[in-house]
Design an enzyme around this catalytic site. Structure first.
Site, PDB file in Angstrom:
ATOM      1  N   ASP A  42      15.883  25.050  24.491  1.00  0.00           N
ATOM      2  CA  ASP A  42      14.888  24.021  24.147  1.00  0.00           C
ATOM      3  C   ASP A  42      15.292  22.663  24.707  1.00  0.00           C
ATOM      4  O   ASP A  42      14.451  21.894  25.182  1.00  0.00           O
ATOM      5  CB  ASP A  42      14.736  23.895  22.627  1.00  0.00           C
ATOM      6  CG  ASP A  42      14.034  25.111  22.025  1.00  0.00           C
ATOM      7  OD1 ASP A  42      13.557  25.968  22.799  1.00  0.00           O
ATOM      8  OD2 ASP A  42      13.989  25.195  20.783  1.00  0.00           O
ATOM      9  N   ARG A  78      17.309  37.207  21.594  1.00  0.00           N
ATOM     10  CA  ARG A  78      17.986  37.409  20.311  1.00  0.00           C
ATOM     11  C   ARG A  78      16.926  37.446  19.221  1.00  0.00           C
ATOM     12  O   ARG A  78      16.104  36.541  19.117  1.00  0.00           O
ATOM     13  CB  ARG A  78      18.948  36.239  20.112  1.00  0.00           C
ATOM     14  CG  ARG A  78      19.767  36.294  18.864  1.00  0.00           C
ATOM     15  CD  ARG A  78      20.820  35.202  18.877  1.00  0.00           C
ATOM     16  NE  ARG A  78      20.317  33.908  18.479  1.00  0.00           N
ATOM     17  CZ  ARG A  78      21.003  33.007  17.802  1.00  0.00           C
ATOM     18  NH1 ARG A  78      22.248  33.268  17.450  1.00  0.00           N
ATOM     19  NH2 ARG A  78      20.500  31.850  17.481  1.00  0.00           N
ATOM     20  N   ASP A 105      19.557  23.953  20.171  1.00  0.00           N
ATOM     21  CA  ASP A 105      19.096  25.090  20.973  1.00  0.00           C
ATOM     22  C   ASP A 105      19.149  24.694  22.453  1.00  0.00           C
ATOM     23  O   ASP A 105      18.389  23.835  22.900  1.00  0.00           O
ATOM     24  CB  ASP A 105      17.659  25.462  20.570  1.00  0.00           C
ATOM     25  CG  ASP A 105      17.207  26.732  21.250  1.00  0.00           C
ATOM     26  OD1 ASP A 105      16.852  27.685  20.553  1.00  0.00           O
ATOM     27  OD2 ASP A 105      17.217  26.778  22.514  1.00  0.00           O
ATOM     28  N   THR A 164      17.716  39.487  12.805  1.00  0.00           N
ATOM     29  CA  THR A 164      18.900  40.358  12.828  1.00  0.00           C
ATOM     30  C   THR A 164      20.006  39.764  13.694  1.00  0.00           C
ATOM     31  O   THR A 164      21.150  40.198  13.623  1.00  0.00           O
ATOM     32  CB  THR A 164      18.537  41.735  13.400  1.00  0.00           C
ATOM     33  OG1 THR A 164      18.142  41.547  14.770  1.00  0.00           O
ATOM     34  CG2 THR A 164      17.396  42.383  12.637  1.00  0.00           C
TER      35      THR A 164
HETATM   36  N1  URA Z   1      21.963  29.344  20.893  1.00  0.00           N
HETATM   37  C1  URA Z   1      21.757  28.010  21.062  1.00  0.00           C
HETATM   38  O1  URA Z   1      20.996  27.604  21.959  1.00  0.00           O
HETATM   39  N2  URA Z   1      22.389  27.147  20.235  1.00  0.00           N
HETATM   40  C2  URA Z   1      23.214  27.554  19.267  1.00  0.00           C
HETATM   41  O2  URA Z   1      23.776  26.717  18.553  1.00  0.00           O
HETATM   42  C3  URA Z   1      23.411  28.950  19.092  1.00  0.00           C
HETATM   43  C4  URA Z   1      22.779  29.823  19.911  1.00  0.00           C
END
Ligand code: URA
Length: 211
Positions: free
Chosen positions: A205, A103, A202, A107
């Site tokens: 992560d 991603r 995330d 954008t």
């Molecule tokens: N991707 C993620 O890992 N966490 C989010 O909150 C949104 C997209």
């Protein structure tokens, strides 16, 4: 699009621990794995089976087995990998394909950077693993990719979903195909960076560290 939000105390309990910012990566991975298995139980409710004769110690009878072609499980790299073991625990004979989507953080558009999938998915039931249904861009791109290769129906398993992303998926596939989203919860909203609120941060992560 069909939406299934799994209302179960164990699902809510594990999700709460995943949300906790104090949960370390090894614990996060274990909880995500356990949660996926619970979600997968519901997500495979319509998996195709065929009659199969079996002889018990007492008598012959007829049970069922998974139909062929077997379902295919598609984790979206990288965070979807953290859901794979929990899924194939329930569907050990499924094939596994891989789709790498990234991603653009400005954008928020998703593009494919890797793919290891059969060219022909005709008639296959596909289970897409993507922990966070946020803007919906990654999921729409992934499902489109599978449908273009002939997939028959696609079920996305997400730990969490945002209303905005669900609307994007609904708009993209409502008249097109059998698409189901199975999730543990639908959260409040997205923030300006595309993170789910309250979410869990995330997912990649938290599973694998910041690399
Ligand atoms: N991707 C993620 O890992 N966490 C989010 O909150 C949104 C997209």
């Amino acid at each position: 699009m069909r939406l299934s939000v799994i209302d179960h105390p164990l699902v809510a309990h594990k999700l709460t621990a995943l949300r906790d910012r104090g949960t370390d990566s090894p614990t996060f991975r274990r909880l995500a794995d356990e949660l996926v298995t619970l979600l997968a139980y519901e997500a495979t409710r319509d998996v195709r089976v065929e009659p199969h004769p079996v002889t018990t110690p007492v008598s012959p009878t007829v049970g069922v087995r998974l139909s062929t072609p077997k379902p295919i499980v598609v984790p979206i790299l990288r965070a979807g990998l953290g859901m794979l073991d929990g899924m194939v625990r329930l569907l050990p004979t499924a094939e596994v394909g891989f789709l790498g989507m990234i991603r653009d953080e400005e954008t928020l558009q998703a593009t494919t950077y890797a793919n290891r999938l059969p060219d022909d998915l005709s008639g296959r039931q596909c289970y897409v693993l993507d922990p966070m249904l946020a803007t919906g861009g990654t999921l729409v791109a992934s499902i489109t990719y599978l449908l273009e290769r002939g997939a028959r129906d696609v079920t996305a398993i997400c730990l969490l979903a945002a209303p905005e992303g669900l609307e994007v998926v609904r708009t993209a596939f409502d008249d097109v195909a059998a698409v189901t989203v199975v999730t543990a919860a639908v959260d409040e909203r997205l923030d300006s960076s595309g993170y789910i609120v309250p979410g869990l941060g995330d997912a990649g992560d938290r599973l694998y560290g910041v690399v």
